[in-house]
Design a protein around this motif. Structure first.
Motif, PDB file in Angstrom:
ATOM      1  N   ALA A 258      86.262 -25.534  56.292  1.00  0.00           N
ATOM      2  CA  ALA A 258      86.564 -24.117  56.094  1.00  0.00           C
ATOM      3  C   ALA A 258      85.328 -23.293  55.741  1.00  0.00           C
ATOM      4  CB  ALA A 258      87.612 -23.963  54.993  1.00  0.00           C
ATOM      5  N   GLU A 259      84.258 -23.946  55.309  1.00  0.00           N
ATOM      6  CA  GLU A 259      83.035 -23.229  54.953  1.00  0.00           C
ATOM      7  C   GLU A 259      82.150 -22.956  56.165  1.00  0.00           C
ATOM      8  OE1 GLU A 259      81.701 -24.615  50.617  1.00  0.00           O
ATOM      9  OE2 GLU A 259      82.036 -26.329  51.941  1.00  0.00           O
ATOM     10  N   LEU A 260      82.425 -23.590  57.289  1.00  0.00           N
ATOM     11  CA  LEU A 260      81.583 -23.442  58.474  1.00  0.00           C
ATOM     12  C   LEU A 260      81.856 -22.106  59.175  1.00  0.00           C
ATOM     13  CD1 LEU A 260      81.845 -27.041  59.964  1.00  0.00           C
ATOM     14  CD2 LEU A 260      79.984 -26.073  58.609  1.00  0.00           C
ATOM     15  N   PRO A 261      80.853 -21.556  59.848  1.00  0.00           N
ATOM     16  CA  PRO A 261      80.998 -20.244  60.500  1.00  0.00           C
ATOM     17  C   PRO A 261      81.681 -20.353  61.861  1.00  0.00           C
ATOM     18  CG  PRO A 261      78.776 -21.044  60.824  1.00  0.00           C
ATOM     19  CD  PRO A 261      79.466 -22.068  59.952  1.00  0.00           C
ATOM     20  N   LEU A 262      82.831 -21.023  61.899  1.00  0.00           N
ATOM     21  CA  LEU A 262      83.612 -21.198  63.120  1.00  0.00           C
ATOM     22  C   LEU A 262      85.083 -20.969  62.796  1.00  0.00           C
ATOM     23  CD1 LEU A 262      81.153 -23.513  63.258  1.00  0.00           C
ATOM     24  CD2 LEU A 262      82.356 -24.120  65.356  1.00  0.00           C
ATOM     25  N   PRO A 263      85.907 -20.680  63.805  1.00  0.00           N
ATOM     26  CA  PRO A 263      87.342 -20.632  63.573  1.00  0.00           C
ATOM     27  C   PRO A 263      87.830 -21.972  63.020  1.00  0.00           C
ATOM     28  CG  PRO A 263      86.792 -19.722  65.713  1.00  0.00           C
ATOM     29  CD  PRO A 263      85.545 -20.349  65.195  1.00  0.00           C
ATOM     30  N   PRO A 264      88.892 -22.002  62.231  1.00  0.00           N
ATOM     31  CA  PRO A 264      89.327 -23.229  61.554  1.00  0.00           C
ATOM     32  C   PRO A 264      89.474 -24.438  62.468  1.00  0.00           C
ATOM     33  CG  PRO A 264      90.531 -21.354  60.686  1.00  0.00           C
ATOM     34  CD  PRO A 264      89.722 -20.834  61.835  1.00  0.00           C
ATOM     35  N   ARG A 265      90.152 -24.254  63.607  1.00  0.00           N
ATOM     36  CA  ARG A 265      90.355 -25.403  64.488  1.00  0.00           C
ATOM     37  C   ARG A 265      89.036 -25.884  65.074  1.00  0.00           C
ATOM     38  NH1 ARG A 265      95.018 -25.050  68.930  1.00  0.00           N
ATOM     39  NH2 ARG A 265      96.191 -24.909  66.965  1.00  0.00           N
ATOM     40  N   ALA A 266      88.179 -24.951  65.480  1.00  0.00           N
ATOM     41  CA  ALA A 266      86.883 -25.330  66.041  1.00  0.00           C
ATOM     42  C   ALA A 266      86.020 -26.018  64.988  1.00  0.00           C
ATOM     43  CB  ALA A 266      86.168 -24.090  66.582  1.00  0.00           C
ATOM     44  N   ALA A 267      86.107 -25.574  63.743  1.00  0.00           N
ATOM     45  CA  ALA A 267      85.329 -26.188  62.666  1.00  0.00           C
ATOM     46  C   ALA A 267      85.770 -27.625  62.444  1.00  0.00           C
ATOM     47  CB  ALA A 267      85.477 -25.373  61.383  1.00  0.00           C
ATOM     48  N   ARG A 268      87.068 -27.858  62.445  1.00  0.00           N
ATOM     49  CA  ARG A 268      87.556 -29.230  62.259  1.00  0.00           C
ATOM     50  C   ARG A 268      87.140 -30.122  63.415  1.00  0.00           C
ATOM     51  NH1 ARG A 268      92.128 -26.302  60.353  1.00  0.00           N
ATOM     52  NH2 ARG A 268      93.184 -26.534  62.375  1.00  0.00           N
ATOM     53  N   ARG A 269      87.223 -29.573  64.643  1.00  0.00           N
ATOM     54  CA  ARG A 269      86.813 -30.363  65.806  1.00  0.00           C
ATOM     55  C   ARG A 269      85.326 -30.713  65.730  1.00  0.00           C
ATOM     56  NH1 ARG A 269      90.028 -26.830  69.163  1.00  0.00           N
ATOM     57  NH2 ARG A 269      88.115 -25.781  69.803  1.00  0.00           N
ATOM     58  N   LEU A 270      84.512 -29.750  65.308  1.00  0.00           N
ATOM     59  CA  LEU A 270      83.079 -30.004  65.203  1.00  0.00           C
ATOM     60  C   LEU A 270      82.804 -31.102  64.174  1.00  0.00           C
ATOM     61  CD1 LEU A 270      80.119 -29.290  65.845  1.00  0.00           C
ATOM     62  CD2 LEU A 270      80.236 -27.610  63.992  1.00  0.00           C
ATOM     63  N   CYS A 271      83.457 -31.033  63.037  1.00  0.00           N
ATOM     64  CA  CYS A 271      83.251 -32.061  62.015  1.00  0.00           C
ATOM     65  C   CYS A 271      83.669 -33.439  62.535  1.00  0.00           C
ATOM     66  CB  CYS A 271      84.031 -31.707  60.753  1.00  0.00           C
ATOM     67  SG  CYS A 271      83.373 -30.282  59.850  1.00  0.00           S
ATOM     68  N   ASP A 272      84.813 -33.498  63.213  1.00  0.00           N
ATOM     69  CA  ASP A 272      85.267 -34.779  63.757  1.00  0.00           C
ATOM     70  C   ASP A 272      84.281 -35.309  64.793  1.00  0.00           C
ATOM     71  OD1 ASP A 272      87.513 -34.715  62.173  1.00  0.00           O
ATOM     72  OD2 ASP A 272      88.837 -33.897  63.745  1.00  0.00           O
ATOM     73  N   ARG A 273      83.754 -34.427  65.618  1.00  0.00           N
ATOM     74  CA  ARG A 273      82.794 -34.862  66.642  1.00  0.00           C
ATOM     75  C   ARG A 273      81.511 -35.378  65.998  1.00  0.00           C
ATOM     76  NH1 ARG A 273      81.023 -35.275  71.544  1.00  0.00           N
ATOM     77  NH2 ARG A 273      79.121 -34.294  72.330  1.00  0.00           N
ATOM     78  N   LEU A 274      81.038 -34.704  64.969  1.00  0.00           N
ATOM     79  CA  LEU A 274      79.817 -35.152  64.299  1.00  0.00           C
ATOM     80  C   LEU A 274      80.022 -36.507  63.627  1.00  0.00           C
ATOM     81  CD1 LEU A 274      78.570 -31.790  62.739  1.00  0.00           C
ATOM     82  CD2 LEU A 274      77.515 -33.080  64.615  1.00  0.00           C
ATOM     83  N   VAL A 275      81.217 -36.723  63.093  1.00  0.00           N
ATOM     84  CA  VAL A 275      81.520 -38.044  62.520  1.00  0.00           C
ATOM     85  C   VAL A 275      81.537 -39.096  63.614  1.00  0.00           C
ATOM     86  CG1 VAL A 275      83.287 -39.418  61.369  1.00  0.00           C
ATOM     87  CG2 VAL A 275      82.756 -37.132  60.520  1.00  0.00           C
ATOM     88  N   ASP A 276      82.185 -38.794  64.752  1.00  0.00           N
ATOM     89  CA  ASP A 276      82.242 -39.742  65.876  1.00  0.00           C
ATOM     90  C   ASP A 276      80.850 -40.077  66.396  1.00  0.00           C
ATOM     91  OD1 ASP A 276      84.986 -39.792  65.721  1.00  0.00           O
ATOM     92  OD2 ASP A 276      85.299 -38.331  67.324  1.00  0.00           O
TER      93      ASP A 276
END
Length: 294
Positions: A258-276
């Motif tokens: 939620a702190e990232l400068p992206l829409p909520p869904r896009a922020a979660r997807r980005l975090c998941d991708r970085l973890v992957d």
């Protein structure tokens, strides 16, 4: 964010280790341990001056460790996970609680160049003039100066450990010529050390510096490798705002989606991708209210 300066050769594997003789050498006298603490600080100073070392990220990770130590000294049960939650999931109007306030104070202490003004921001209940007086209480070599500041602050504040520990690490940073507070003493000192005076306190501070410098050198090597991997992944991220998000991971101990400068869904997807991709880790082990960091 422009990553063109940091996407070249990964030098993280070449970061020198702390010389083994610093940790292996027996040191019982003040003279011996003072020599070892000076050597460990010199090694750390050279390491932190490297372009590939994410010094801001290291400072925020050290701030978490310092906050955890401060909270522990005060007798509270919160540890790193609870401190992160208290700060990163604050909503407008929420209060972080006593332990969260300690963590926020440390984060504020390390995020701006060290000065009376920046320390007053971290310690708003302490007048700027008093902060200047505390920092001026120490004279001599850096660790001895910091020890005198610690002794003075503990006596003058009625043994407020959290306040004294921020001041002592600020005093050490100033004495070493560091631009920013780099928490070393707070996490290295033991609770019993805070009651010592004179040579006993100086000895404890030297020992704390050696222990913390060794651990910080290891932390720097780990975070430099992680930061290099994250930078290398940055060009593969196509989401708008991904570059700014990567920049946040490179300077913060932990980040909520939620702190990232992206829409909520896009922020979660980005975090998941970085973890992957192995570029960041999920820090909580939870399925919700997750935090991510290098």
């Amino acid at each position: 964010m422009d990553f063109s300066r940091t996407l070249g050769t990964d030098h993280s594997e070449t970061i020198p280790r702390m010389p083994s003789w610093i940790t292996a050498a027996p040191a019982e006298t003040l003279e011996d341990i003072a020599f070892l603490s000076g050597a460990s600080l010199n090694h750390l100073d050279l390491l932190m001056a490297r372009d590939d070392v994410p010094v801001a990220l290291i400072r925020t990770r050290l701030a978490l460790q310092a906050a955890e130590a401060s909270v522990k000294f005060s007798g509270r049960p919160e540890r790193a996970g609870e401190l992160r939650d208290a700060v990163h999931f604050l909503r407008p109007g929420d209060l972080p609680g006593p332990a969260g306030e300690v963590y926020l104070s440390w984060l504020r202490a390390v995020e701006r160049p060290v000065s009376v003004k920046s320390l007053n921001r971290a310690l708003p209940d302490v007048e700027a003039g008093r902060i200047a007086d505390y920092l001026g209480a120490g004279q001599g070599a850096p660790v001895c100066r910091a020890a005198r500041v610690l002794e003075s602050a503990m006596m003058a504040t009625g043994r407020q450990e959290g306040l004294a520990l921020i001041l002592v690490d600020a005093a050490l940073a100033q004495a070493l010529g560091f631009d920013y507070v780099t928490p070393l003493l707070a996490a290295g000192l033991k609770r019993a050390d805070l009651r010592k005076r004179g040579d006993e306190l100086r000895l404890a501070c030297h020992r704390a510096v050696v222990a913390s410098a060794v651990e910080t050198a290891r932390l720097a090597a780990d975070l430099t490798r992680g930061a290099a991997q994250l930078r290398a992944m940055a060009p593969k991220l196509r989401a708008k705002g991904a570059g700014e998000a990567v920049g946040m991971f490179l300077i913060r101990d932990a980040v909520a989606a939620a702190e990232l400068p992206l829409p909520p869904r896009a922020a979660r997807r980005l975090c998941d991708r970085l973890v992957d991709l192995g570029a960041v880790r999920e820090l909580t082990g939870r399925n919700t209210f997750r935090l991510y960091g290098v």
